[in-house]
Design a protein around this motif. Structure first.
Motif, mmCIF file in Angstrom:
data_model
loop_
_atom_site.group_PDB
_atom_site.id
_atom_site.type_symbol
_atom_site.label_atom_id
_atom_site.label_comp_id
_atom_site.label_asym_id
_atom_site.label_seq_id
_atom_site.Cartn_x
_atom_site.Cartn_y
_atom_site.Cartn_z
ATOM 1 N N THR A 154 -3.432 -39.678 -30.982
ATOM 2 C CA THR A 154 -3.478 -40.882 -31.796
ATOM 3 C C THR A 154 -4.821 -41.548 -31.604
ATOM 4 O O THR A 154 -5.616 -41.161 -30.743
ATOM 5 C CB THR A 154 -2.322 -41.846 -31.460
ATOM 6 O OG1 THR A 154 -2.258 -42.874 -32.453
ATOM 7 C CG2 THR A 154 -2.484 -42.469 -30.084
ATOM 8 N N THR A 155 -5.088 -42.539 -32.413
ATOM 9 C CA THR A 155 -6.346 -43.258 -32.373
ATOM 10 C C THR A 155 -6.168 -44.575 -33.128
ATOM 11 O O THR A 155 -5.049 -44.901 -33.567
ATOM 12 C CB THR A 155 -7.483 -42.403 -33.005
ATOM 13 O OG1 THR A 155 -8.753 -43.024 -32.724
ATOM 14 C CG2 THR A 155 -7.310 -42.252 -34.509
ATOM 15 N N PRO A 174 0.943 -41.334 -35.748
ATOM 16 C CA PRO A 174 0.844 -42.798 -35.757
ATOM 17 C C PRO A 174 1.778 -43.440 -34.730
ATOM 18 O O PRO A 174 2.750 -44.110 -35.067
ATOM 19 C CB PRO A 174 1.252 -43.154 -37.190
ATOM 20 C CG PRO A 174 2.203 -42.070 -37.576
ATOM 21 C CD PRO A 174 1.704 -40.818 -36.904
ATOM 22 N N ARG A 175 1.455 -43.250 -33.458
ATOM 23 C CA ARG A 175 2.274 -43.783 -32.368
ATOM 24 C C ARG A 175 1.406 -44.624 -31.438
ATOM 25 O O ARG A 175 0.187 -44.516 -31.454
ATOM 26 C CB ARG A 175 2.908 -42.638 -31.575
ATOM 27 C CG ARG A 175 3.826 -41.749 -32.399
ATOM 28 C CD ARG A 175 4.327 -40.586 -31.559
ATOM 29 N NE ARG A 175 5.113 -39.640 -32.359
ATOM 30 C CZ ARG A 175 5.465 -38.429 -31.933
ATOM 31 N NH1 ARG A 175 5.114 -38.023 -30.719
ATOM 32 N NH2 ARG A 175 6.153 -37.633 -32.720
ATOM 33 N N ARG A 176 2.055 -45.419 -30.617
ATOM 34 C CA ARG A 176 1.313 -46.255 -29.665
ATOM 35 C C ARG A 176 0.580 -45.391 -28.642
ATOM 36 O O ARG A 176 -0.511 -45.730 -28.209
ATOM 37 C CB ARG A 176 2.258 -47.224 -28.953
ATOM 38 C CG ARG A 176 2.833 -48.298 -29.832
ATOM 39 C CD ARG A 176 1.795 -49.310 -30.251
ATOM 40 N NE ARG A 176 1.526 -50.328 -29.233
ATOM 41 C CZ ARG A 176 0.622 -51.286 -29.384
ATOM 42 N NH1 ARG A 176 -0.117 -51.351 -30.474
ATOM 43 N NH2 ARG A 176 0.430 -52.184 -28.434
ATOM 44 N N TYR A 177 1.178 -44.302 -28.238
ATOM 45 C CA TYR A 177 0.497 -43.345 -27.369
ATOM 46 C C TYR A 177 1.106 -41.974 -27.595
ATOM 47 O O TYR A 177 2.265 -41.847 -28.013
ATOM 48 C CB TYR A 177 0.571 -43.745 -25.884
ATOM 49 C CG TYR A 177 1.957 -44.020 -25.371
ATOM 50 C CD1 TYR A 177 2.782 -42.990 -24.940
ATOM 51 C CD2 TYR A 177 2.451 -45.322 -25.331
ATOM 52 C CE1 TYR A 177 4.058 -43.246 -24.464
ATOM 53 C CE2 TYR A 177 3.730 -45.593 -24.869
ATOM 54 C CZ TYR A 177 4.523 -44.547 -24.428
ATOM 55 O OH TYR A 177 5.798 -44.805 -23.975
ATOM 56 N N VAL A 178 0.314 -40.948 -27.339
ATOM 57 C CA VAL A 178 0.736 -39.567 -27.560
ATOM 58 C C VAL A 178 0.305 -38.743 -26.353
ATOM 59 O O VAL A 178 -0.859 -38.796 -25.944
ATOM 60 C CB VAL A 178 0.102 -38.977 -28.835
ATOM 61 C CG1 VAL A 178 0.408 -37.475 -28.951
ATOM 62 C CG2 VAL A 178 0.601 -39.723 -30.066
ATOM 63 N N ARG A 179 1.244 -37.980 -25.815
ATOM 64 C CA ARG A 179 0.909 -37.069 -24.717
ATOM 65 C C ARG A 179 0.815 -35.645 -25.241
ATOM 66 O O ARG A 179 1.694 -35.176 -25.965
ATOM 67 C CB ARG A 179 1.958 -37.142 -23.614
ATOM 68 C CG ARG A 179 1.666 -36.148 -22.478
ATOM 69 C CD ARG A 179 2.735 -36.168 -21.414
ATOM 70 N NE ARG A 179 2.490 -35.119 -20.438
ATOM 71 C CZ ARG A 179 3.315 -34.824 -19.433
ATOM 72 N NH1 ARG A 179 4.437 -35.510 -19.287
ATOM 73 N NH2 ARG A 179 3.019 -33.850 -18.594
ATOM 74 N N SER A 180 -0.243 -34.940 -24.857
ATOM 75 C CA SER A 180 -0.409 -33.524 -25.158
ATOM 76 C C SER A 180 -0.922 -32.858 -23.897
ATOM 77 O O SER A 180 -2.101 -32.943 -23.564
ATOM 78 C CB SER A 180 -1.407 -33.321 -26.307
ATOM 79 O OG SER A 180 -1.610 -31.942 -26.563
ATOM 80 N N GLY A 181 -0.014 -32.224 -23.165
ATOM 81 C CA GLY A 181 -0.392 -31.671 -21.872
ATOM 82 C C GLY A 181 -0.769 -32.786 -20.921
ATOM 83 O O GLY A 181 -0.027 -33.748 -20.745
ATOM 84 N N VAL A 216 -2.483 -50.879 -23.100
ATOM 85 C CA VAL A 216 -1.577 -51.412 -22.085
ATOM 86 C C VAL A 216 -0.281 -50.618 -22.081
ATOM 87 O O VAL A 216 0.253 -50.250 -21.020
ATOM 88 C CB VAL A 216 -1.308 -52.907 -22.325
ATOM 89 C CG1 VAL A 216 -0.299 -53.448 -21.313
ATOM 90 C CG2 VAL A 216 -2.610 -53.700 -22.250
ATOM 91 N N ASP A 217 0.250 -50.315 -23.267
ATOM 92 C CA ASP A 217 1.473 -49.510 -23.357
ATOM 93 C C ASP A 217 1.240 -48.135 -22.740
ATOM 94 O O ASP A 217 2.076 -47.622 -21.980
ATOM 95 C CB ASP A 217 1.878 -49.347 -24.821
ATOM 96 C CG ASP A 217 2.259 -50.660 -25.491
ATOM 97 O OD1 ASP A 217 1.705 -51.687 -25.097
ATOM 98 O OD2 ASP A 217 3.094 -50.634 -26.405
#
Length: 257
Positions: A163-164, A182-189, A201-202
């Motif tokens: 995301t950005t 379109p998310r507040r945060y995204v994890r990839s590995g 902050v989130d």
């Protein structure tokens, strides 16, 4: 007031107690592993990259959260030691270490900035080489806002979801091999990207839960009294009309140098 009753010492004592109550090595959460610090007990080494033209809350919001992790060290890093100015040029944060003085981190955070700062960082081969070198040794590599564009320019987001900042989503997808979410945060590995500015902050609270456990992250959230109740429901770009979007971008442009 005695030193033992200061806010910092009270918070440290509370969080340390929470951390000691947690599983010391690995705790399961939604199928994800929560590894203990790699050095066998010392807290995580967290490095936050600064460059001319970053947005103030991008590094400082996560720093407020991550500096509360038990025994953590948070260091501001730049090409050279000293004050580094934000995209508005009104505020500067001091980088305590230069790139050359840092050869390994547990967590790397790359902030975003205005167009001038972000584009310059994306073209700065010294920064990009250092980011790639740090990433090879990090447990977590993270970004806030358009910091994901810098990670992409370093070649770290190829084929990944990320995301950005909402206004940079099309650019991220069209320029790099990245799927925007379109998310507040995204994890990839081991890479965690956050959306614009306040989303850092989130993301930092989520990262805190991965580094330690959910209860420690919750204690930090309460310690900093992070309970957003904004006066307007205007922070989600997907709910905003074209006029509000344009006004938001104009406001940003007018405040940056």
């Amino acid at each position: 007031m005695s030193p033992s009753t200061t806010r910092r010492n009270v918070l440290r004592g509370t969080l340390a107690t929470t951390a000691l109550a947690a599983t010391p090595t690995v705790a399961a959460r939604g199928g994800e592993a929560h590894a203990a610090p790699a050095d066998g007990g010392a807290g995580p080494r967290i490095g936050i990259l600064l460059y001319d033209g970053y947005s103030l809350l991008d590094p400082t919001g996560p720093a407020e959260v991550l500096s509360r992790l038990p025994n953590a060290t948070v260091t501001m890093i730049a090409e050279r030691r000293g004050a580094v100015r934000t995209d508005t040029a009104d505020v500067a944060v001091v980088a305590e270490r230069s790139l050359a003085e840092v050869d390994g981190l547990d967590v790397l955070l790359v902030p975003g900035g205005g167009n001038r700062g972000t584009l310059a960082a994306m073209r700065n081969h010294v920064l990009l080489r250092w980011i790639r070198a740090m990433h090879r040794r990090t447990r977590w590599t993270t970004s806030v806002c358009t910091g994901s564009l810098v990670l992409a320019a370093a070649g770290l987001l190829e084929g990944r979801e990320a995301t950005t900042y909402w206004a940079s989503a099309d650019y991220l997808q069209s320029t790099f091999d990245v799927t925007y979410l379109p998310r507040r945060y995204v994890r990839s590995g081991k890479i965690v990207t956050a959306a614009g500015v306040s989303a850092g902050v989130d993301m930092a609270l989520y990262l805190a839960s991965l580094i330690t456990d959910d209860e420690t992250a919750k204690a930090i959230q309460l310690a900093i009294e992070y309970d957003p109740q904004p006066p307007f429901d205007a922070g989600n770009a997907s709910h905003a009309g074209p006029e509000l979007r344009q006004r938001a971008l104009e406001s940003l442009a007018a405040s940056q140098v």
